[in-house]
Design a protein around this motif. Structure first.
Motif, PDB file in Angstrom:
ATOM      1  N   SER A  93      -4.110  19.240 -22.778  1.00 41.65           N
ATOM      2  CA  SER A  93      -3.768  19.136 -24.196  1.00 41.65           C
ATOM      3  C   SER A  93      -2.254  19.183 -24.356  1.00 41.65           C
ATOM      4  CB  SER A  93      -4.401  20.277 -24.994  1.00 41.65           C
ATOM      5  OG  SER A  93      -3.763  21.513 -24.707  1.00 41.65           O
ATOM      6  N   ARG A  94      -1.766  18.647 -25.452  1.00 47.41           N
ATOM      7  CA  ARG A  94      -0.321  18.640 -25.702  1.00 47.41           C
ATOM      8  C   ARG A  94       0.237  20.053 -25.756  1.00 47.41           C
ATOM      9  NH1 ARG A  94      -0.128  15.150 -29.706  1.00 47.41           N
ATOM     10  NH2 ARG A  94      -0.663  16.702 -31.278  1.00 47.41           N
ATOM     11  N   ALA A  95      -0.467  20.926 -26.459  1.00 46.34           N
ATOM     12  CA  ALA A  95       0.019  22.301 -26.601  1.00 46.34           C
ATOM     13  C   ALA A  95       0.082  23.023 -25.256  1.00 46.34           C
ATOM     14  CB  ALA A  95      -0.880  23.077 -27.561  1.00 46.34           C
ATOM     15  N   THR A  96      -0.972  22.878 -24.454  1.00 48.07           N
ATOM     16  CA  THR A  96      -1.005  23.556 -23.161  1.00 48.07           C
ATOM     17  C   THR A  96       0.055  23.003 -22.217  1.00 48.07           C
ATOM     18  OG1 THR A  96      -3.366  24.040 -23.367  1.00 48.07           O
ATOM     19  CG2 THR A  96      -2.444  24.089 -21.162  1.00 48.07           C
ATOM     20  N   LEU A  97       0.175  21.690 -22.141  1.00 46.70           N
ATOM     21  CA  LEU A  97       1.146  21.082 -21.233  1.00 46.70           C
ATOM     22  C   LEU A  97       2.574  21.477 -21.577  1.00 46.70           C
ATOM     23  CD1 LEU A  97      -0.284  17.472 -20.756  1.00 46.70           C
ATOM     24  CD2 LEU A  97      -0.073  19.246 -19.005  1.00 46.70           C
ATOM     25  N   LEU A  98       2.924  21.401 -22.850  1.00 44.32           N
ATOM     26  CA  LEU A  98       4.300  21.713 -23.237  1.00 44.32           C
ATOM     27  C   LEU A  98       4.601  23.198 -23.082  1.00 44.32           C
ATOM     28  CD1 LEU A  98       4.740  19.378 -26.327  1.00 44.32           C
ATOM     29  CD2 LEU A  98       5.640  19.078 -24.020  1.00 44.32           C
ATOM     30  N   SER A  99       3.609  24.040 -23.345  1.00 44.14           N
ATOM     31  CA  SER A  99       3.795  25.476 -23.134  1.00 44.14           C
ATOM     32  C   SER A  99       4.011  25.769 -21.654  1.00 44.14           C
ATOM     33  CB  SER A  99       2.575  26.243 -23.651  1.00 44.14           C
ATOM     34  OG  SER A  99       2.704  27.625 -23.377  1.00 44.14           O
ATOM     35  N   CYS A 100       3.222  25.106 -20.817  1.00 41.17           N
ATOM     36  CA  CYS A 100       3.353  25.248 -19.369  1.00 41.17           C
ATOM     37  C   CYS A 100       4.719  24.759 -18.898  1.00 41.17           C
ATOM     38  CB  CYS A 100       2.241  24.471 -18.682  1.00 41.17           C
ATOM     39  SG  CYS A 100       2.377  24.349 -16.892  1.00 41.17           S
ATOM     40  N   LEU A 101       5.177  23.638 -19.423  1.00 42.03           N
ATOM     41  CA  LEU A 101       6.483  23.102 -19.056  1.00 42.03           C
ATOM     42  C   LEU A 101       7.600  24.078 -19.409  1.00 42.03           C
ATOM     43  CD1 LEU A 101       8.425  20.855 -18.164  1.00 42.03           C
ATOM     44  CD2 LEU A 101       8.211  19.880 -20.469  1.00 42.03           C
ATOM     45  N   ASP A 102       7.543  24.639 -20.602  1.00 40.11           N
ATOM     46  CA  ASP A 102       8.578  25.587 -21.022  1.00 40.11           C
ATOM     47  C   ASP A 102       8.600  26.820 -20.117  1.00 40.11           C
ATOM     48  OD1 ASP A 102       9.373  23.947 -23.080  1.00 40.11           O
ATOM     49  OD2 ASP A 102       8.156  24.941 -24.603  1.00 40.11           O
ATOM     50  N   ALA A 103       7.420  27.287 -19.722  1.00 34.77           N
ATOM     51  CA  ALA A 103       7.351  28.444 -18.825  1.00 34.77           C
ATOM     52  C   ALA A 103       7.939  28.105 -17.462  1.00 34.77           C
ATOM     53  CB  ALA A 103       5.905  28.914 -18.679  1.00 34.77           C
ATOM     54  N   THR A 104       7.667  26.890 -16.992  1.00 30.38           N
ATOM     55  CA  THR A 104       8.224  26.446 -15.709  1.00 30.38           C
ATOM     56  C   THR A 104       9.748  26.416 -15.757  1.00 30.38           C
ATOM     57  OG1 THR A 104       6.310  25.156 -15.000  1.00 30.38           O
ATOM     58  CG2 THR A 104       8.449  24.432 -14.187  1.00 30.38           C
ATOM     59  N   LEU A 105      10.296  25.865 -16.840  1.00 26.49           N
ATOM     60  CA  LEU A 105      11.749  25.783 -16.966  1.00 26.49           C
ATOM     61  C   LEU A 105      12.381  27.175 -17.032  1.00 26.49           C
ATOM     62  CD1 LEU A 105      12.093  22.803 -19.478  1.00 26.49           C
ATOM     63  CD2 LEU A 105      12.359  22.776 -16.987  1.00 26.49           C
ATOM     64  N   ARG A 106      11.703  28.117 -17.696  1.00 27.90           N
ATOM     65  CA  ARG A 106      12.230  29.493 -17.753  1.00 27.90           C
ATOM     66  C   ARG A 106      12.255  30.107 -16.355  1.00 27.90           C
ATOM     67  NH1 ARG A 106       9.088  29.786 -22.525  1.00 27.90           N
ATOM     68  NH2 ARG A 106       7.377  30.795 -21.394  1.00 27.90           N
ATOM     69  N   ARG A 107      11.173  29.919 -15.597  1.00 29.43           N
ATOM     70  CA  ARG A 107      11.126  30.501 -14.256  1.00 29.43           C
ATOM     71  C   ARG A 107      12.179  29.879 -13.341  1.00 29.43           C
ATOM     72  NH1 ARG A 107       5.332  30.687 -15.332  1.00 29.43           N
ATOM     73  NH2 ARG A 107       5.107  28.547 -14.548  1.00 29.43           N
ATOM     74  N   LEU A 108      12.401  28.588 -13.487  1.00 28.64           N
ATOM     75  CA  LEU A 108      13.369  27.894 -12.646  1.00 28.64           C
ATOM     76  C   LEU A 108      14.809  28.117 -13.109  1.00 28.64           C
ATOM     77  CD1 LEU A 108      11.549  24.458 -12.125  1.00 28.64           C
ATOM     78  CD2 LEU A 108      11.897  26.244 -10.411  1.00 28.64           C
ATOM     79  N   GLY A 109      14.980  28.544 -14.337  1.00 28.06           N
ATOM     80  CA  GLY A 109      16.324  28.737 -14.860  1.00 28.06           C
ATOM     81  C   GLY A 109      17.084  27.438 -15.015  1.00 28.06           C
ATOM     82  N   THR A 110      16.382  26.369 -15.370  1.00 28.05           N
ATOM     83  CA  THR A 110      17.011  25.062 -15.563  1.00 28.05           C
ATOM     84  C   THR A 110      16.546  24.484 -16.889  1.00 28.05           C
ATOM     85  OG1 THR A 110      17.373  22.883 -14.541  1.00 28.05           O
ATOM     86  CG2 THR A 110      15.142  23.785 -14.388  1.00 28.05           C
ATOM     87  N   ASP A 111      17.263  23.488 -17.373  1.00 25.09           N
ATOM     88  CA  ASP A 111      16.897  22.922 -18.668  1.00 25.09           C
ATOM     89  C   ASP A 111      16.050  21.669 -18.555  1.00 25.09           C
ATOM     90  OD1 ASP A 111      18.770  21.154 -17.722  1.00 25.09           O
ATOM     91  OD2 ASP A 111      20.085  21.236 -19.477  1.00 25.09           O
ATOM     92  N   HIS A 112      15.801  21.209 -17.306  1.00 24.26           N
ATOM     93  CA  HIS A 112      14.982  20.004 -17.174  1.00 24.26           C
ATOM     94  C   HIS A 112      14.352  19.899 -15.789  1.00 24.26           C
ATOM     95  CE1 HIS A 112      18.582  18.575 -15.069  1.00 24.26           C
ATOM     96  NE2 HIS A 112      17.806  17.653 -14.526  1.00 24.26           N
ATOM     97  N   LEU A 113      13.271  19.138 -15.714  1.00 18.91           N
ATOM     98  CA  LEU A 113      12.667  18.715 -14.451  1.00 18.91           C
ATOM     99  C   LEU A 113      13.029  17.249 -14.237  1.00 18.91           C
ATOM    100  CD1 LEU A 113       9.029  20.173 -14.633  1.00 18.91           C
ATOM    101  CD2 LEU A 113      10.954  21.051 -13.291  1.00 18.91           C
ATOM    102  N   ASP A 114      13.343  16.903 -13.007  1.00 18.43           N
ATOM    103  CA  ASP A 114      13.616  15.502 -12.713  1.00 18.43           C
ATOM    104  C   ASP A 114      12.325  14.690 -12.661  1.00 18.43           C
ATOM    105  OD1 ASP A 114      16.575  15.715 -12.190  1.00 18.43           O
ATOM    106  OD2 ASP A 114      15.816  17.171 -10.740  1.00 18.43           O
ATOM    107  N   LEU A 115      11.250  15.335 -12.207  1.00 14.92           N
ATOM    108  CA  LEU A 115       9.940  14.681 -12.153  1.00 14.92           C
ATOM    109  C   LEU A 115       8.883  15.697 -12.561  1.00 14.92           C
ATOM    110  CD1 LEU A 115       8.171  12.240 -11.383  1.00 14.92           C
ATOM    111  CD2 LEU A 115       8.159  13.089  -9.030  1.00 14.92           C
ATOM    112  N   TRP A 116       8.144  15.398 -13.604  1.00 18.59           N
ATOM    113  CA  TRP A 116       7.092  16.285 -14.111  1.00 18.59           C
ATOM    114  C   TRP A 116       5.756  15.642 -13.782  1.00 18.59           C
ATOM    115  CZ3 TRP A 116       5.253  16.831 -19.830  1.00 18.59           C
ATOM    116  CH2 TRP A 116       4.461  17.976 -19.956  1.00 18.59           C
TER     117      TRP A 116
END
Length: 314
Positions: A93-116
């Motif tokens: 779902s859109r909500a789950t995917l985007l929430s997951c993406l934001d959590a990933t970026l927080r853990r990585l300490g970066t503002d973007h993924l090159d490939l999602w």
């Protein structure tokens, strides 16, 4: 290390990628840092991680190394989203995917993924909703390119077709799947579909979960993944009578070429049509450097043919 474009896109990655599945579990922070440093020194760029590796621990480890051990801009960080269904909806779902993406970026300490890389097929969620999550992620700058995780050939084709009206923003550029001499089923349907639609294959477990290195020929080494309570089942799935024949062929080829079975197995995957990169994991920097040595190996045509024959997909 040579780099390749991912499918028909403008994204380029090293032909061998670094996987982080064991980081934070069997691989501690110090060992992970040594691996990452060695990888970049050898010219590697593609680093693959996932939100379910150690429940997010692997991403935290990688995030702690970015900037301190290597520059963030020296890497192509590929994050695999594998969110379980939760209070925000199903896993695609859109909500789950985007929430997951934001959590990933927080853990990585970066503002973007090159490939999602995301699960592109969920019968409980309209595909257009999943693709809209990709649009939002790209337009917001959180993602540069998107890919699919283990799709079937017809699913990949459908995603490409449905994403076309949305423009190139939502169109996937890669498909990540297990692919090795022991796991060649992607050749039956997925690889032809990926090549036809301009997607590059990101191969994980190119060493047959370690079995193709020959380390299990005479038993189970105490320091191997098969001896790990967490990963034993993962390895055992590839220890079959068929794999024994294939491993023996790899050992014979390595002996004839004066190289390692690891290099033979990895070079075979790396140079298969449609493969953008083969992602390897390692226990330590020394083991990783052994994998990187495969970069210099070119398999003779007769050996490649022999390996093709003995490992023909079933």
């Amino acid at each position: 290390m040579q780099r390749r474009p991912v499918g028909a896109s403008g994204l380029q990655v090293s032909r061998i990628g670094l996987g982080t599945m064991t980081w934070g579990d069997d691989t501690d922070v110090e060992a992970a840092g040594e691996q990452l440093r060695a990888f970049v020194e050898e010219g590697g760029t593609l680093v693959e991680t996932a939100d379910d590796y150690g429940g997010g621990t692997a991403q935290q480890v990688l995030g702690g190394l970015l900037g301190d051990v290597v520059r963030r801009d020296d890497l192509v960080v590929a994050g695999r989203g594998s969110p379980p269904p939760g209070p925000l909806g199903e896993h695609a779902s859109r909500a789950t995917l985007l929430s997951c993406l934001d959590a990933t970026l927080r853990r990585l300490g970066t503002d973007h993924l090159d490939l999602w890389q995301i699960p592109g097929w969920d019968t409980r969620v309209p595909l257009e909703e999943t693709l809209s999550a990709v649009q939002i992620a790209v337009y917001s700058g959180r993602v540069r390119y998107a890919g699919l995780v283990a799709p079937r050939g017809w699913q990949l084709a459908t995603v490409v077709e449905r994403s076309t009206p949305l423009g190139n923003v939502a169109r996937p550029v890669s498909a990540q799947v297990e692919y090795s001499l022991l796991a060649r089923r992607p050749e039956i349907e997925l690889l032809p579909a990926a090549e036809h639609h301009g997607l590059g294959l990101i191969a994980w477990a190119p060493l047959g979960r370690g079995v193709l290195t020959g380390k299990y020929t005479d038993g189970t080494p105490a320091d191997s993944r098969a001896a790990s309570a967490v990963l034993a089942g993962y390895v055992e799935a590839r220890r079959t009578e068929r794999s024994t024949r294939i491993v023996q062929a790899v050992l014979t080829a390595a002996d004839g070429l004066g190289t390692s079975p690891l290099s033979v197995a990895l070079a075979w995957v790396r140079d298969r049509p449609g493969v953008a990169a083969a992602v390897v994991g390692a226990r330590d920097a020394a083991q990783l450097r052994a994998s990187m040595a495969a970069e210099r190996l070119v398999l003779p045509a007769e050996i490649r043919t022999a390996l093709d024959d003995v490992s023909e997909p079933v």
